[in-house]
Design a protein around this motif. Sequence first.
Motif, mmCIF file in Angstrom:
data_model
loop_
_atom_site.group_PDB
_atom_site.id
_atom_site.type_symbol
_atom_site.label_atom_id
_atom_site.label_comp_id
_atom_site.label_asym_id
_atom_site.label_seq_id
_atom_site.Cartn_x
_atom_site.Cartn_y
_atom_site.Cartn_z
ATOM 1 N N CYS A 107 0.820 -1.222 0.000
ATOM 2 C CA CYS A 107 0.000 0.000 0.000
ATOM 3 C C CYS A 107 0.847 1.264 0.000
ATOM 4 C CB CYS A 107 -0.991 -0.001 1.163
ATOM 5 S SG CYS A 107 -0.242 0.145 2.786
ATOM 6 N N LEU A 108 2.074 1.207 0.507
ATOM 7 C CA LEU A 108 2.909 2.418 0.501
ATOM 8 C C LEU A 108 3.163 2.863 -0.944
ATOM 9 C CD1 LEU A 108 3.644 0.993 3.353
ATOM 10 C CD2 LEU A 108 5.674 2.443 3.270
ATOM 11 N N TRP A 109 3.560 1.892 -1.775
ATOM 12 C CA TRP A 109 3.862 2.234 -3.167
ATOM 13 C C TRP A 109 2.586 2.567 -3.952
ATOM 14 C CZ3 TRP A 109 7.021 4.498 -5.984
ATOM 15 C CH2 TRP A 109 7.027 4.345 -7.378
ATOM 16 N N ARG A 110 1.484 1.868 -3.613
ATOM 17 C CA ARG A 110 0.216 2.205 -4.274
ATOM 18 C C ARG A 110 -0.145 3.667 -4.022
ATOM 19 N NH1 ARG A 110 -2.197 -2.160 -2.355
ATOM 20 N NH2 ARG A 110 -3.582 -0.985 -0.988
ATOM 21 N N GLY A 111 0.036 4.112 -2.791
ATOM 22 C CA GLY A 111 -0.278 5.488 -2.455
ATOM 23 C C GLY A 111 0.630 6.469 -3.177
ATOM 24 N N LEU A 112 1.924 6.181 -3.176
ATOM 25 C CA LEU A 112 2.867 7.074 -3.864
ATOM 26 C C LEU A 112 2.578 7.112 -5.365
ATOM 27 C CD1 LEU A 112 6.090 6.052 -1.916
ATOM 28 C CD2 LEU A 112 4.992 8.305 -1.856
ATOM 29 N N SER A 113 2.221 5.959 -5.933
ATOM 30 C CA SER A 113 1.919 5.914 -7.372
ATOM 31 C C SER A 113 0.672 6.735 -7.687
ATOM 32 C CB SER A 113 1.682 4.475 -7.835
ATOM 33 O OG SER A 113 2.786 3.690 -7.539
ATOM 34 N N ALA A 114 -0.308 6.674 -6.782
ATOM 35 C CA ALA A 114 -1.534 7.456 -7.000
ATOM 36 C C ALA A 114 -1.205 8.946 -6.958
ATOM 37 C CB ALA A 114 -2.573 7.097 -5.938
ATOM 38 N N ALA A 169 -5.086 7.696 1.313
ATOM 39 C CA ALA A 169 -6.201 6.809 0.966
ATOM 40 C C ALA A 169 -5.707 5.366 0.844
ATOM 41 C CB ALA A 169 -6.839 7.270 -0.341
ATOM 42 N N ALA A 170 -4.547 5.187 0.196
ATOM 43 C CA ALA A 170 -4.019 3.822 0.040
ATOM 44 C C ALA A 170 -3.529 3.264 1.375
ATOM 45 C CB ALA A 170 -2.873 3.825 -0.975
ATOM 46 N N LEU A 171 -3.099 4.145 2.270
ATOM 47 C CA LEU A 171 -2.524 3.674 3.526
ATOM 48 C C LEU A 171 -3.573 3.217 4.531
ATOM 49 C CD1 LEU A 171 0.535 5.987 4.131
ATOM 50 C CD2 LEU A 171 0.475 3.638 3.353
ATOM 51 N N GLU A 189 2.964 6.758 10.115
ATOM 52 C CA GLU A 189 3.859 7.614 10.920
ATOM 53 C C GLU A 189 3.974 8.990 10.307
ATOM 54 O OE1 GLU A 189 7.492 6.060 12.384
ATOM 55 O OE2 GLU A 189 6.454 4.496 13.496
ATOM 56 N N TYR A 190 4.150 9.071 9.006
ATOM 57 C CA TYR A 190 4.092 10.379 8.343
ATOM 58 C C TYR A 190 3.825 10.210 6.857
ATOM 59 C CZ TYR A 190 9.017 9.556 6.977
ATOM 60 O OH TYR A 190 10.171 9.021 6.476
ATOM 61 N N ILE A 191 3.214 11.237 6.307
ATOM 62 C CA ILE A 191 3.135 11.416 4.848
ATOM 63 C C ILE A 191 3.585 12.855 4.633
ATOM 64 C CG2 ILE A 191 1.676 11.455 2.793
ATOM 65 C CD1 ILE A 191 -0.329 9.676 4.396
ATOM 66 N N THR A 222 6.537 22.443 -6.670
ATOM 67 C CA THR A 222 7.229 22.837 -7.893
ATOM 68 C C THR A 222 8.707 22.492 -7.726
ATOM 69 O OG1 THR A 222 7.769 24.653 -9.392
ATOM 70 C CG2 THR A 222 7.584 25.208 -7.068
ATOM 71 N N GLY A 223 9.378 22.206 -8.831
ATOM 72 C CA GLY A 223 10.792 21.826 -8.746
ATOM 73 C C GLY A 223 10.949 20.415 -8.199
ATOM 74 N N ARG A 224 12.187 20.103 -7.756
ATOM 75 C CA ARG A 224 12.429 18.749 -7.249
ATOM 76 C C ARG A 224 11.713 18.559 -5.919
ATOM 77 N NH1 ARG A 224 17.831 16.645 -6.270
ATOM 78 N NH2 ARG A 224 18.404 18.831 -6.122
ATOM 79 N N THR A 225 10.836 17.579 -5.874
ATOM 80 C CA THR A 225 9.926 17.415 -4.741
ATOM 81 C C THR A 225 9.968 15.971 -4.255
ATOM 82 O OG1 THR A 225 8.477 19.108 -5.678
ATOM 83 C CG2 THR A 225 7.505 17.638 -4.032
ATOM 84 N N LEU A 226 10.078 15.833 -2.925
ATOM 85 C CA LEU A 226 10.090 14.498 -2.318
ATOM 86 C C LEU A 226 8.727 14.212 -1.699
ATOM 87 C CD1 LEU A 226 11.720 11.991 -1.245
ATOM 88 C CD2 LEU A 226 12.160 13.360 0.803
ATOM 89 N N LEU A 227 8.114 13.091 -2.086
ATOM 90 C CA LEU A 227 6.919 12.575 -1.416
ATOM 91 C C LEU A 227 7.396 11.389 -0.590
ATOM 92 C CD1 LEU A 227 5.712 14.074 -3.933
ATOM 93 C CD2 LEU A 227 3.982 12.305 -3.986
ATOM 94 N N ALA A 228 7.240 11.467 0.724
ATOM 95 C CA ALA A 228 7.823 10.436 1.574
ATOM 96 C C ALA A 228 6.786 9.912 2.551
ATOM 97 C CB ALA A 228 9.025 10.989 2.339
ATOM 98 N N VAL A 229 6.865 8.617 2.825
ATOM 99 C CA VAL A 229 5.894 8.000 3.710
ATOM 100 C C VAL A 229 6.590 7.002 4.637
ATOM 101 C CG1 VAL A 229 5.345 6.323 1.894
ATOM 102 C CG2 VAL A 229 3.764 6.631 3.731
ATOM 103 N N ALA A 230 6.094 6.929 5.867
ATOM 104 C CA ALA A 230 6.519 5.884 6.805
ATOM 105 C C ALA A 230 5.265 5.328 7.453
ATOM 106 C CB ALA A 230 7.455 6.442 7.878
#
Length: 292
Positions: free
Chosen positions: A197-204, A225-227, A234-236, A251-259
């Motif tokens: 589900c972590l990757w499903r959420g990031l892919s969405a 939603a996927a999580l 722990e965080y999104i 905008t620009g280089r952006t990190l989407l991170a989840v735990a």
Amino acid sequence: MKLLRTAEDLGTLDSLRDGNLTVVPTMGALHEGHLSLVRAAASHGPVVVTAFVNPTQFAPGEDYDAYPRDLQQDLDLLAPLAPAAVFAPDTATVYGDGRGVTIQPGRYAEGLCGADRPGHFAGVLTVVARLFGLVRPDVAVFGRKDAQQCLVIGEMVADLRLPVRLVDVPTVRENDGLAMSSRNRYLDHAERARAACLWRGLSAARALAQTGERSAARLREAVAAALADADEIEYIQVRSVGDWTAPDRVTGRTLLAVAARVGPARLIDNLVLDITDDGAAPCGLLDHGGNA
Ligand code: AMP
């Protein structure tokens, strides 16, 4: 492939120092993700893989004791890749009596895993600096899977002007997208299925960004939603890689991170996107100039 255990053993690397000695730091318990780092490292120069479960990056109550250790299996996995050496030191070789210098991280340790795991990045930087001192590499290779770690180390290398070039390598995933991790072996069959589900959420979130969504809150909602399949989030987080701010609009280089926790495992994953008026394309963290 030489097995080196002590600081003195590292003298055998001197004959390799003419060409870009390249280190791949790991905690052992190797999987295909680590092997992809070793393959990437080989394109830079002779490779030294380090295998050391670093006690200082685990907080009390974390899984330091349970962390899998099997040096022989690691050596068997590495043999076909033929790195020049594997450096598997004991704790005293890295830390002496344990009362020596430690390194405090800079701005990139703020938030995300830095908030959830107090002292973690100080432990990471201290061991990386000590391994750099021991191995004296020209190049060091890290996995984008640990994105915040890449940035924290990049900031150390830039601030201290350490003479080592950092390279980050894309995350290697299982067929369902789960990022490979030594901790995945803590999961039973049902937990393993939910862990995707972590990757499903990031892919969405990526799909939304690619169709023009620029609201960080909306991207976080897509991950959340996927999580629903995780046991605890722990965080999104959405962060601008350049200045480590949490923007409202990306905008620009952006990190989407989840735990998130799934069963007994604390799992992390992330996506790095270069977001422009034209789209949102996956990109790397290091080797882009700037701080890291
Ligand atoms: P570890 O021993 O798991 O702490 O990781 C050692 C190195 O391997 C770090 O630079 C990690 O970011 C990297 N790594 C771990 N898992 C993966 C993966 N699935 N894909 C790419 N690199 C990884």
